[in-house]
Design an enzyme around this catalytic site. Structure first.
Site, PDB file in Angstrom:
ATOM      1  N   ASN A  14       0.833  -1.201   0.000  1.00 16.33           N
ATOM      2  CA  ASN A  14       0.000   0.000   0.000  1.00 16.33           C
ATOM      3  C   ASN A  14       0.869   1.254   0.000  1.00 16.33           C
ATOM      4  O   ASN A  14       0.522   2.248  -0.637  1.00 16.33           O
ATOM      5  CB  ASN A  14      -0.962  -0.003   1.189  1.00 16.33           C
ATOM      6  N   HIS A 109      -8.365  -1.355   5.811  1.00 18.27           N
ATOM      7  CA  HIS A 109      -8.664  -2.677   6.388  1.00 18.27           C
ATOM      8  C   HIS A 109      -9.304  -3.550   5.311  1.00 18.27           C
ATOM      9  O   HIS A 109     -10.170  -3.080   4.561  1.00 18.27           O
ATOM     10  CB  HIS A 109      -9.621  -2.511   7.574  1.00 18.27           C
TER      11      HIS A 109
END
Length: 203
Positions: A14, A109
């Site tokens: 990420n 998440h």
């Protein structure tokens, strides 16, 4: 230019998606520092490769959680960080840290929150038999994966999915929506009202 500080414990994929968005001119922000609690984290290597300051802050070097977190805060403050990005950071942050950066910490998440909080969210989704899973970018509050939701993306669950195959497809969506959420913040389009995030339209 929005100044970012990234906390990561592992591979940093990420983190890479955010680096790529900045380099492509899609995100007007600068990653000032990447901090890890794991000295072997690939995220630190990614940062160094792109000439981003990379710092290891080992929890074992401090007497308590507050001293450890204060060391991270000191690094962030030294770099004038405005928004803290959690990218696979495996330490739970204390209320002290969260209050210090109130409404200025984002996390991603791998589930459609509020479903399947905590670890192994993809396996939780498979065990429950859901037909749609996904990921969520949210502001961090003092609960576990409970903060105000910014963006979500849905992923179809296939009959033959394993935790790994589902996680892989969800990760593709994470790489898309995390930079997008940061972009909204950088453009001043996010507003928290009554525990919910409102995305303001362009004027």
């Amino acid at each position: 230019m929005l100044k970012l500080g990234v906390l990561a414990s592992g591979r940093g994929t990420n983190l890479q998606s955010i680096i790529d968005a900045v380099k492509a001119g899609e995100l007007e922000a600068e990653i000032e520092v990447v901090i890890s609690d794991n000295q072997d984290a690939q995220a630190l290597e990614r940062a160094a490769k792109h000439q981003i300051e990379a710092r290891y802050v080992g929890p074992g070097n401090y007497d308590n959680i507050q001293d450890f977190e204060q060391a991270i805060i000191d690094q962030l403050e030294r770099n004038d960080v405005e928004l803290v990005i959690l990218a696979g950071f495996m330490k739970l942050l204390s209320p002290y840290f969260i209050e210090y950066y109130q409404s200025r910490i984002m996390n991603i998440h791998p589930s459609l929150l509020p479903a399947f909080k905590g670890l192994h969210a993809q396996q939780q989704a498979l065990d429950y038999g859901v037909k749609v899973a996904g990921c969520t970018v949210h502001f961090v509050d003092q609960g576990m994966d409970t903060g105000p939701i910014i963006l979500q993306a849905a992923v179809e669950v296939k009959e033959d999915d394993t935790e790994e195959s589902l996680a892989s497809r969800i990760l593709e969506e994470e790489h898309r929506i995390y930079p997008a959420a940061i972009k909204l913040y950088a453009e001043g389009k996010l507003e928290i009202e009554g525990g919910k995030v409102k995305i303001k339209e362009s004027l």
